[in-house]
Scaffold this active site. Structure first.
Site, short mmCIF file in Angstrom:
data_model
loop_
_atom_site.label_atom_id
_atom_site.label_comp_id
_atom_site.label_asym_id
_atom_site.label_seq_id
_atom_site.Cartn_x
_atom_site.Cartn_y
_atom_site.Cartn_z
N ASN A 242 52.18 32.96 41.91
CA ASN A 242 51.06 32.01 42.04
C ASN A 242 51.27 30.83 41.10
O ASN A 242 52.26 30.79 40.36
CB ASN A 242 49.73 32.71 41.78
CG ASN A 242 49.70 33.31 40.39
OD1 ASN A 242 49.69 32.60 39.39
ND2 ASN A 242 49.71 34.63 40.32
N ASP B 156 47.47 40.58 43.01
CA ASP B 156 46.72 41.76 43.47
C ASP B 156 47.56 42.65 44.38
O ASP B 156 47.20 43.79 44.63
CB ASP B 156 45.46 41.31 44.24
CG ASP B 156 44.45 40.69 43.31
OD1 ASP B 156 44.29 41.19 42.18
OD2 ASP B 156 43.82 39.68 43.70
N LYS C 83 69.74 41.00 49.68
CA LYS C 83 69.00 39.91 50.30
C LYS C 83 68.66 40.23 51.76
O LYS C 83 69.55 40.62 52.53
CB LYS C 83 69.85 38.63 50.20
CG LYS C 83 69.08 37.40 50.53
CD LYS C 83 69.96 36.17 50.43
CE LYS C 83 69.41 35.10 51.34
NZ LYS C 83 70.39 34.13 51.75
N PHE D 212 38.82 36.55 33.32
CA PHE D 212 38.83 35.21 33.91
C PHE D 212 38.61 35.35 35.41
O PHE D 212 39.14 36.26 36.04
CB PHE D 212 40.18 34.51 33.64
CG PHE D 212 40.25 33.97 32.25
CD1 PHE D 212 40.42 34.82 31.17
CD2 PHE D 212 40.11 32.61 32.01
CE1 PHE D 212 40.45 34.33 29.87
CE2 PHE D 212 40.15 32.11 30.73
CZ PHE D 212 40.32 32.98 29.65
N LYS E 205 32.35 40.16 39.36
CA LYS E 205 33.54 40.68 38.69
C LYS E 205 33.22 41.16 37.28
O LYS E 205 33.77 42.14 36.79
CB LYS E 205 34.63 39.60 38.61
CG LYS E 205 35.31 39.36 39.94
CD LYS E 205 36.34 38.25 39.87
CE LYS E 205 36.84 37.94 41.27
NZ LYS E 205 37.80 36.86 41.32
N LYS F 54 33.92 45.07 36.44
CA LYS F 54 35.04 45.41 35.55
C LYS F 54 34.57 45.68 34.12
O LYS F 54 35.38 45.82 33.21
CB LYS F 54 36.08 44.29 35.57
CG LYS F 54 36.65 44.03 36.97
CD LYS F 54 37.91 43.20 36.92
CE LYS F 54 38.38 42.87 38.32
NZ LYS F 54 39.75 42.35 38.36
N1 CTP Z 1 43.22 41.12 36.83
C1 CTP Z 1 43.86 42.24 36.36
N2 CTP Z 1 44.66 42.97 37.19
C2 CTP Z 1 44.83 42.60 38.47
C3 CTP Z 1 44.19 41.47 38.97
C4 CTP Z 1 43.39 40.73 38.12
O1 CTP Z 1 43.68 42.58 35.21
N3 CTP Z 1 45.64 43.33 39.25
C5 CTP Z 1 42.33 40.35 35.92
C6 CTP Z 1 42.73 38.91 35.72
O2 CTP Z 1 43.60 38.75 34.62
C7 CTP Z 1 41.40 38.23 35.49
C8 CTP Z 1 40.45 39.04 36.35
O3 CTP Z 1 41.06 40.30 36.50
O4 CTP Z 1 40.97 38.34 34.15
C9 CTP Z 1 40.30 38.41 37.69
O5 CTP Z 1 39.56 39.25 38.49
P1 CTP Z 1 39.97 39.56 40.01
O6 CTP Z 1 38.78 40.12 40.69
O7 CTP Z 1 41.13 40.41 40.12
O8 CTP Z 1 40.31 38.16 40.49
P2 CTP Z 1 41.23 37.84 41.63
O9 CTP Z 1 42.56 38.49 41.48
O10 CTP Z 1 41.22 36.37 41.72
O11 CTP Z 1 40.43 38.60 42.77
P3 CTP Z 1 40.02 38.10 44.19
O12 CTP Z 1 41.31 37.71 44.79
O13 CTP Z 1 39.38 39.26 44.79
O14 CTP Z 1 39.07 36.95 43.94
#
Ligand code: CTP
Length: 395
Positions: A206, A275, A285, A319, A333, A337
């Site tokens: 990303n 995620d 490859k 975040f 969130k 969490k």
């Molecule tokens: N985070 C984490 N582990 C993951 C994904 C995210 O610890 N596998 C943490 C990020 O560092 C951030 C927060 O969770 O602090 C973001 O929340 P999240 O719901 O996971 O955000 P997104 O990944 O953006 O989720 P979505 O795509 O559902 O909006």
């Protein structure tokens, strides 16, 4: 007793520095004075020497006691460098890294926080060069005590008048307090993207630059914390005095964070953790074929959630980078969490977010919501740690 190095530059407001010095002493601060040559035209060095009961540092090439290199020893002794008044000339030197006198050299040599109280004619204060220099300094973490508006010594009416003495002293005391706000604390910060390999040459990732996490780690270090920075691949230089654990994938980040978090009182998850990852990484490859291609993805561990699930007393900062329904998603969130402080930011906003060094955010916690306007990521990091200190002081 904390030590403030008071920088005095050549401006009519220099006499007010005497009052600043006295007020700081009344609050049990040891003050050392550094003057520019120009400042000595307004107030004699003897005045500051008598008030501070320390030699006044003016000449960067003067020998210190026992062969001491003064600009380094004074820089090292400082808990805060306060420059009041700060002229356009000195601010320009600070911004551009010019070190041609004792004060500008000391500015580069110190790792202490720096506060400047600009004072100048209104047109000088509004000159794009001065505006840009101040912006540059702010972005690097220099605190600016805004000048007041009123009749200036030159006869003009407008902004540029040195801030009032109590305001300068309060800002200095607050900066000293902030400097110690994480003393003795162990902090883990994550930063950057994660990279999920598809095969030896392709990956999913990303646009995170890592800047927000790096700034958070630097500010935590400056406030006295022992900091571990778990970072995905970024182009940023490792911050001095911070243990950096370089990782690549979400799995690696999870392992490193859970390992380091065991000894940490605070974890800040600023990383943009993927995620999903490919179900399998191809050993060689992947060759193209006729027709489309499907990629099998599986979920990665949610690091923040597992920290929340086994939380105990650890303070968690999360975040939420969103492109729509910012507050609604961030609030959800935060509770899901079990995060103490959620930093919500709209990454679709112009001038903010991933590629930028600026960001605007809403801090969401159990006490309420604080909207922060667009500011440098360094300033935002300061505000986040300020809020952490407030929340931890009054649980
Ligand atoms: N985070 C984490 N582990 C993951 C994904 C995210 O610890 N596998 C943490 C990020 O560092 C951030 C927060 O969770 O602090 C973001 O929340 P999240 O719901 O996971 O955000 P997104 O990944 O953006 O989720 P979505 O795509 O559902 O909006």
């Amino acid at each position: 007793m904390p030590t403030v190095v008071l920088g005095v530059t050549g401006c009519i407001g220099a006499y007010k520095a005497c009052e600043v010095l006295r007020e700081l002493q009344r609050r049990d601060v040891d003050v050392h004075v550094v003057m520019t040559e120009h400042a000595t035209r307004f107030v004699g060095a003897m005045t500051f020497e008598a008030l501070s009961r320390h030699p006044v540092f003016i000449d960067q090439f003067a020998l210190g006691a026992d062969g001491d290199i003064r600009h380094i020893s004074v820089a090292d002794a400082a808990d805060l460098l306060l420059v009041a008044p700060a002229t356009a000339n000195t601010l320009g030197k600070f911004a551009r890294g010019i070190a041609d006198d004792a004060l500008s050299t000391l500015f580069l040599a110190t790792t202490a926080p720096v506060l400047v109280a600009p004072a100048m004619n209104v047109n000088m204060f509004r000159h794009p060069a001065v505006i840009e220099n101040l912006e540059m300094l702010r972005a690097r973490g220099v605190g600016v005590i805004e000048p007041g508006t009123g009749y200036l010594a030159c006869g003009w009416l407008g902004e540029g008048r040195l801030a009032e003495v109590p305001e300068i002293v309060d800002a200095a005391m607050a900066a000293l307090q902030r400097r110690r706000s994480l003393e003795g604390e162990s902090v883990v910060v994550t930063a950057g993207p994660t990279v999920e390999d598809i095969d030896p040459v392709r990956f999913i990732s990303n646009r995170s630059s890592g800047r927000m996490g790096y700034r958070l780690a630097e500010v935590a270090r400056d406030r006295g914390a022992k900091v571990v920075l778990v970072a995905g691949p970024t182009a940023l230089a490792a911050p001095r005095g911070v243990e950096v654990v370089a990782v690549r994938s979400a799995d690696e980040m999870a392992k490193a964070v859970l390992d380091k978090a065991a000894a940490a009182g605070i974890v800040a998850m600023a990383a943009a953790v993927s995620d999903y990852r490919p179900a399998e990484k191809a050993a060689s490859k992947v060759k193209k074929q006729d027709g489309g291609q499907k990629l099998d993805l599986v979920r990665t561990p949610d690091i923040l959630k597992s920290l929340g699930d086994s939380k105990e007393k650890r303070f968690l900062i999360g975040f939420a980078a969103e492109t729509e329904r910012l507050l609604e998603s961030a609030r959800k969130k935060r509770t899901e969490k079990r995060v103490d402080l959620m930093v919500a930011n709209d990454v679709s906003r112009n001038g903010a977010g991933f590629a930028s060094d600026k960001n605007a955010a809403v801090l969401i916690d159990a006490k309420g919501e604080t909207e922060l306007p667009l500011m440098s990521k360094r300033e935002l990091a300061e505000r986040i740690w300020d809020r952490v200190a407030e929340l931890r002081a009054r649980p």
